[in-house]
Scaffold this active site. Structure first.
Site, PDB file in Angstrom:
ATOM      1  CB  SER A  69      -0.899   0.022   1.239  1.00 44.83           C
ATOM      2  OG  SER A  69      -1.745  -1.096   1.263  1.00 44.83           O
TER       3      SER A  69
HETATM    4  N1  SAM Z   1      -1.315  -3.459   3.545  1.00 44.34           N
HETATM    5  C1  SAM Z   1      -0.589  -4.364   2.692  1.00 44.34           C
HETATM    6  C2  SAM Z   1       0.835  -3.955   2.565  1.00 44.34           C
HETATM    7  O1  SAM Z   1       1.213  -2.935   3.120  1.00 44.34           O
HETATM    8  O2  SAM Z   1       1.574  -4.656   1.864  1.00 44.34           O
HETATM    9  C3  SAM Z   1      -1.141  -4.344   1.309  1.00 44.34           C
HETATM   10  C4  SAM Z   1      -2.315  -5.118   1.146  1.00 44.34           C
HETATM   11  S1  SAM Z   1      -2.803  -5.317  -0.533  1.00 44.34           S
HETATM   12  C5  SAM Z   1      -3.323  -3.700  -0.968  1.00 44.34           C
HETATM   13  C6  SAM Z   1      -4.285  -6.240  -0.238  1.00 44.34           C
HETATM   14  C7  SAM Z   1      -4.025  -7.681   0.127  1.00 44.34           C
HETATM   15  O3  SAM Z   1      -5.274  -8.276   0.477  1.00 44.34           O
HETATM   16  C8  SAM Z   1      -3.458  -8.516  -1.010  1.00 44.34           C
HETATM   17  O4  SAM Z   1      -2.280  -9.140  -0.598  1.00 44.34           O
HETATM   18  C9  SAM Z   1      -4.549  -9.536  -1.290  1.00 44.34           C
HETATM   19  O5  SAM Z   1      -4.053 -10.801  -1.705  1.00 44.34           O
HETATM   20  C10 SAM Z   1      -5.232  -9.620   0.064  1.00 44.34           C
HETATM   21  N2  SAM Z   1      -6.608 -10.130   0.058  1.00 44.34           N
HETATM   22  C11 SAM Z   1      -7.606  -9.894  -0.813  1.00 44.34           C
HETATM   23  N3  SAM Z   1      -8.721 -10.541  -0.442  1.00 44.34           N
HETATM   24  C12 SAM Z   1      -8.428 -11.202   0.714  1.00 44.34           C
HETATM   25  C13 SAM Z   1      -9.158 -12.040   1.588  1.00 44.34           C
HETATM   26  N4  SAM Z   1     -10.439 -12.362   1.381  1.00 44.34           N
HETATM   27  N5  SAM Z   1      -8.528 -12.540   2.676  1.00 44.34           N
HETATM   28  C14 SAM Z   1      -7.228 -12.250   2.923  1.00 44.34           C
HETATM   29  N6  SAM Z   1      -6.480 -11.461   2.129  1.00 44.34           N
HETATM   30  C15 SAM Z   1      -7.073 -10.934   1.030  1.00 44.34           C
END
Ligand code: SAM
Length: 219
Positions: A69
């Site tokens: 992010s």
């Molecule tokens: N905050 C994180 C970082 O600083 O790296 C970034 C997160 S990224 C924007 C969103 C993450 O949510 C991705 O790695 C994606 O695979 C995960 N994701 C999406 N749907 C999900 C779910 N149902 N359960 C767990 N993780 C999920």
């Protein structure tokens, strides 16, 4: 990929500049959050070739179609959570694990869940090397982690089409959930405070663009 866990004066300086930008230009006010961002080496999550990108206020690809992010987004969501030392926090979407480190720096006990196994494994490895110890889970976080509920705070780091009721039921009374809600293109940041067994107060805030929350209670 060449990941190196070395934090030199150049990276420390770039981090200070990023924090100044978040404070002075992007108007992040919470000093504890800014201090946490200054302590966590964000370049550790980047291949060494891309270290110059690590302290720009941008999201960046981490593989598997996902992103680390944008620092502003991390600061904004964390500020909304008002973390106190000892808070039990559920983070949905571990991704790189960078946001997880910020929560840990603020003294939270973190339960973090990621649905993609490669990202889950990498975050476990990297955070271990950095000396951070959240509780890692692999699976669909849109259902929360009921076995460890209730939580003081729930943070969703992917864009949801609606607020999963099952997540709200895992909040303590007095607890807060921060979640971006909208369509595939843009989402509104929402904070939801659980005020009683049955009642919640919702506040809609600024517009963001997240990767989608994919799962049973999501896209
Ligand atoms: N905050 C994180 C970082 O600083 O790296 C970034 C997160 S990224 C924007 C969103 C993450 O949510 C991705 O790695 C994606 O695979 C995960 N994701 C999406 N749907 C999900 C779910 N149902 N359960 C767990 N993780 C999920």
């Amino acid at each position: 990929m060449a990941y190196k866990f070395v934090d030199n004066y150049r990276e420390k300086g770039a981090r200070k500049k990023l924090v100044a930008e978040l404070r002075d230009v992007k108007k992040i006010e919470d000093k504890q959050v800014l201090d946490a961002i200054e302590r966590v080496p964000r370049h550790f999550f980047f291949d060494e070739t891309f270290w110059t990108q690590a302290y720009k206020d941008i999201a960046f690809p981490i593989g598997e179609g996902q992103t680390i992010s944008q620092p502003y987004t991390v600061a904004y969501q964390t500020q909304l959570l008002h973390i106190h030392k000892g808070d039990k926090v559920l983070e949905i979407g571990t991704g790189s694990g960078y946001q997880t480190c910020i929560l840990l720096e603020l003294g939270a006990t973190v339960y973090t869940i990621e649905r993609q196994d490669k990202l889950f494994e990498r975050a476990k490895l990297f955070l271990g090397k950095m000396g951070y110890q959240p509780n890692f889970f692999l699976g669909d976080g849109s259902r929360g982690i009921p076995e460890h509920a209730p939580y003081d705070k729930i943070l969703v780091t992917a864009g949801a089409p609606f607020v999963p009721e099952t997540l709200l039921k895992q909040l303590k009374i007095g607890g807060t959930c921060v979640i971006p809600v909208g369509d595939e293109k843009t989402q509104k940041m929402m904070t939801i405070l659980r005020v009683s067994e049955t009642d919640y107060e919702r506040i809609e805030l600024d517009t963001f663009r997240f990767v989608p929350l994919v799962g049973d209670q999501a896209w």
